[in-house]
Design a protein around this motif. Structure first.
Motif: not given
Ligand code: SF4
Ligand code: SF4
Ligand code: SF4
Lengths: 246, 313
Positions: A217-227, A229-239
Motif C-alpha cells: 500500500q505504501f508503494k502504491n500511495d507513493a506512486l499515486n502521489s507522483i502520477t 492517478d489513483n488507479d495507477f497502482s504498484f502492479d500497473t507500474w510493474k507491468e
C-alpha cells in the motif's frame, strides 16, 4: 550430571528479530570479545593471520534469501548461537557429565575441567551451536554470558549478554522465556515467534521472530502521489516495466 | 560426518575381536571347542589384541585422553558412557575365559558365554550411540545397530575360519555359520544403502523456519573460510567414488570370502598356498570393513549442513 533437570525454574534465553537484523556481525564480534576473557577463555584461533584461519566462535551470522509471491524477494540475516534447549540432546549424550543444564535458569554449559573432548555433544546438536577448541582439547559453547548477566561488578543495566547489548539495531532481546508475564514472552506471542527445526524435538528456548509482511500500500500511495492517478497502482507500474523489458 | 581414522580403526578392530568371542560362544553351544594349543593361542592373542588396540585407538581422538575414565559415570543417559563401561566389564570374564580355556578347565564355557553377552552389549551400545542421533538421518534408523553387530560377527567368524585353515583344523558348523553371517552382512548393508536414499523431514525450510509460504535459499555463510562445524560435520564424497568404494566393500568383505570358503576344495591344492590365500582373504576382508566404516561416516549428512548451503539431508 548429564541427565536434564526435572524442572526448570527459569528459561533464560534470547529472541532474535529477523525483521530487524541487518547482518552487521557486531554481536558475533562482541561475543568473541567478551567470552575470550570470560568463563570459557581463551577462545583460540588457529592460523589467525594466515591463509586458512579458523577459530572458536559462539555466534555466527548466516544469510538467506526468502522469496514469496506476495512479498517478492528478501534477504534475511540469520544469527545463530546456542538455543539453550529444554530437551537438550547435547547434555544427555555426554559420557562424562561435563555438559549440563542448570536447574536455576536453564543455561546449558560445559565444565572445562571434566570434558574429555569426545565431540559427541557437537554431533547431537542440530543447530551447530557447539564449538570444539582444538588447542584446549575441550568443547565450548555460548554461555548466555553467564559471567556477565549475574556480574555484580558491572552496572545493572549492563547485565545482559554481550551480543544483546552490542546490537546496534536492537534485533536481540534477552529474558525469561518461561515467565508468561515477561516482556520477552509477550514479544514472542505478539510477533509469532517460532522454534528452529521443531521436528528435532529439542524444545529450544531461543525464539526467532519472522520478518514482517511488506506493505505494498505504501508503494502504491507513493506512486499515486507522483502520477496523480489513483488507479495507477504498484502492479500497473510493474507491468509497464516488465513489458518494456521484454 | 568427518571420518575420523581412530574411530574407524577402533570400531572395526574391536568389532572383529568381539565377533570372534561371540562366534566362539555359538560354536561352544553346539559342539566341543577344545582345539589344538596353537589354534587356541592364536585365537586368544588375536581377539585380545584386536579388542585392546581398538579400544586404545578410540581414546586417540579425544581432546583429553587422560580423562577418559570420567566417561564411565553417565551410563544413565549416555550410550557412549554405557559403551565404555561395557567394554571394560567385558575384560573380566574374557580374561578368565582365556585362562581357563587354555588350562582346559571345563568351566571356561560360562566365562565365554558371559564375555560374549557383554561383547554383544558393547557393540550394541556403539550402534545405539549412532542410531540415537536424530541429527544424522543416515544413522537414525533401525539398521545401524544390527549392522554393527552382524559386521562384527561376520568378520569375527571369518577370522576363526581363516585360522582353522591355517592350522588345518575342522570345526563343526563353522562353515555354515561363517557363510550365513557373511551373507547376512551383505544383505543388511544393501538394504541400508537403499534406505538412506530417503530424505529426512528436516530441510532448509524447517532449519530457517520461514519456509511455509516462501522459498528459502542459502545466500552466504557466516564467513568465507572453514570452521569446526564444516570440517567435523560437513564432508562430501563424489557419488562415483562412493559407489566404487561400496563395490570394493562388497567384493573384499563378502563376495571374496564367500567364494574362497565355498570353492576352497577345487581352488587350491598346495597346502602352503592355501594358508597364504586365507591369510590374504582375511586381510582383504578387514580392509573392506574399514572402507565400509569410512563410507558410514562420509556419506552421513548432519542437519547442520542446512545452515551451510544444503537444502535437504
Ligand atoms: S542449541 Fe545445541 S548446544 Fe545449545 S542446548 Fe540446544 S542442542 Fe545443546
Ligand atoms: S565433548 Fe565434552 S561436553 Fe561434549 S560430550 Fe564429550 S565430554 Fe561431554
Ligand atoms: S549470549 Fe553471550 S555467549 Fe551467547 S551468543 Fe550472546 S554474547 Fe555469545
Amino acid at each position: 550430571m548429564t541427565s536434564l533437570p526435572e524442572k526448570q525454574n527459569k528459561k533464560l534465553g534470547l529472541v532474535i528479530d529477523l525483521d530487524i537484523c541487518v547482518g552487521c556481525h557486531a554481536c558475533a564480534v562482541n561475543c568473541k570479545e567478551w567470552n575470550t576473557s570470560g568463563h570459557s577463555s581463551p577462545l583460540h584461533d588457529i592460523d589467525p593471520y594466515g591463509d586458512d584461519p579458523t577459530g572458536v566462535w559462539f555466534n555466527r551470522i548466516h544469510t538467506f534469501e526468502v522469496e514469496s509471491e506476495i512479498n517478492g524477494s528478501k534477504t534475511v540475516h540469520f544469527p545463530k548461537s546456542c538455543l539453550h534447549c529444554s530437551d537438550a540432546p547435547c547434555v544427555t549424550v555426554c559420557p562424562t557429565g561435563a555438559s549440563y543444564k542448570r536447574e536455576e535458569d536453564g543455561i546449558v554449559l560445559v565444565n572445562p575441567e571434566t570434558c574429555i573432548g569426545c565431540k559427541l555433544c557437537s554431533w547431537s546438536c542440530p543447530y551447530g551451536a557447539r564449538e570444539y577448541d582444538e588447542e584446549a582439547g575441550i568443547m565450548k559453547k555460548c554461555t548466555l554470558c553467564v559471567d556477565k548477566i549475574y556480574n555484580e561488578n558491572i552496572p545493572e543495566s549492563d547485565r545482559v549478554p554481550a551480543c544483546v547489548s552490542t546490537c546496534p539495531a536492537g534485533a536481540r532481546s534477552f529474558g525469561d522465556l518461561g515467565d508468561e508475564n515477561s516482556d520477552i514472552f509477550k514479544l514472542v506471542e505478539e510477533r509469532n515467534g517460532y522454534d528452529l527445526m521443531p521436528e528435532q524435538d529439542c524444545l529450544p528456548t531461543n525464539k526467532y521472530l519472522p520478518p514482517r509482511e511488506k506493505n505494498n500500500q505504501f508503494k502504491n500511495d507513493a506512486l499515486n502521489s507522483i502520477t496523480n492517478d489513483n488507479d495507477f497502482s504498484f502492479d500497473t507500474w510493474k507491468e509497464i516495466v516488465e513489458d518494456a523489458s521484454k | 560426518m568427518h571420518p575420523s581414522k581412530s574411530i574407524i580403526f577402533f570400531t572395526v578392530m574391536s568389532g572383529t575381536g568381539y565377533g570372534i568371542i561371540i562366534c566362539l560362544s555359538f560354536l561352544a553351544l553346539i559342539a566341543e571347542i577344545n582345539f589344538s594349543y596353537g589354534l587356541k593361542l592364536s585365537l586368544i592373542l588375536i581377539s585380545f589384541l584386536f579388542i585392546t588396540l581398538g579400544l586404545l585407538s578410540s581414546t586417540l581422538h579425544l581432546g583429553h585422553p587422560e580423562r577418559a575414565w570420567r566417561s564411565f559415570s553417565q551410563w544413565r543417559s549416555s550410550w557412549l558412557s554405557r559403551e565404555g563401561l561395557a567394554a571394560v566389564l567385558t575384560y573380566i570374564p574374557l580374561m578368565l575365559f582365556y585362562l581357563l580355556w587354555f588350562l582346559e578347565m571345563d568351566i571356561f564355557k560360562y566365562f565365554l558365554y558371559s564375555a560374549s553377552i557383554l561383547s554383544v552389549i558393547t557393540i550394541y551400545c556403539t550402534g545405539q550411540m549412532y542410531a540415537s542421533l536424530k541429527t544424522v538421518p543416515a544413522w537414525n534408523n533401525v539398521y545401524v545397530t544390527p549392522i554393527y553387530l552382524i559386521n562384527g560377527l561376520s568378520i569375527g567368524s571369518l577370522s576363526i575360519y581363516c585360522l582353522t585353515r591355517f592350522y588345518e583344523y575342522e570345526i563343526q558348523h563353522l562353515y555354515q555359520f561363517t557363510l550365513l553371517s557373511l551373507a547376512l552382512c551383505l544383505m543388511l548393508k544393501i538394504i541400508y544403502w537403499f534406505h538412506i536414499r530417503t530424505k529426512s523431514t528436516s530441510s532448509i525450510n524447517t532449519a530457517i523456519g520461514l519456509g511455509k509460504d516462501n522459498k528459502v535459499s542459502f545466500f552466504e555463510g557466516p564467513h568465507t573460510g572453514k570452521n569446526f562445524l564444516t570440517t567435523e560435520m560437513i564432508n562430501k564424497i563424489k557419488k562415483e567414488k562412493a559407489n566404487f568404494l561400496r563395490l570394493c566393500f562388497i567384493i573384499l568383505s563378502c563376495v571374496l570370502p564367500i567364494y574362497m570358503i565355498v570353492q576352497e576344495a577345487t581352488l587350491i591344492i598346495d597346502a602352503f598356498i592355501l594358508k597364504l590365500s586365507f591369510f590374504i582373504t582375511l586381510v582383504f576382508a578387514l580392509i573392506g570393513m574399514l572402507i565400509e566404516r569410512y563410507l558410514f561416516f562420509i556419506q552421513a549428512k548432519h542437519v547442520v549442513s542446512l545452515y551451510y548451503g544444503e537444502n535437504k539431508v
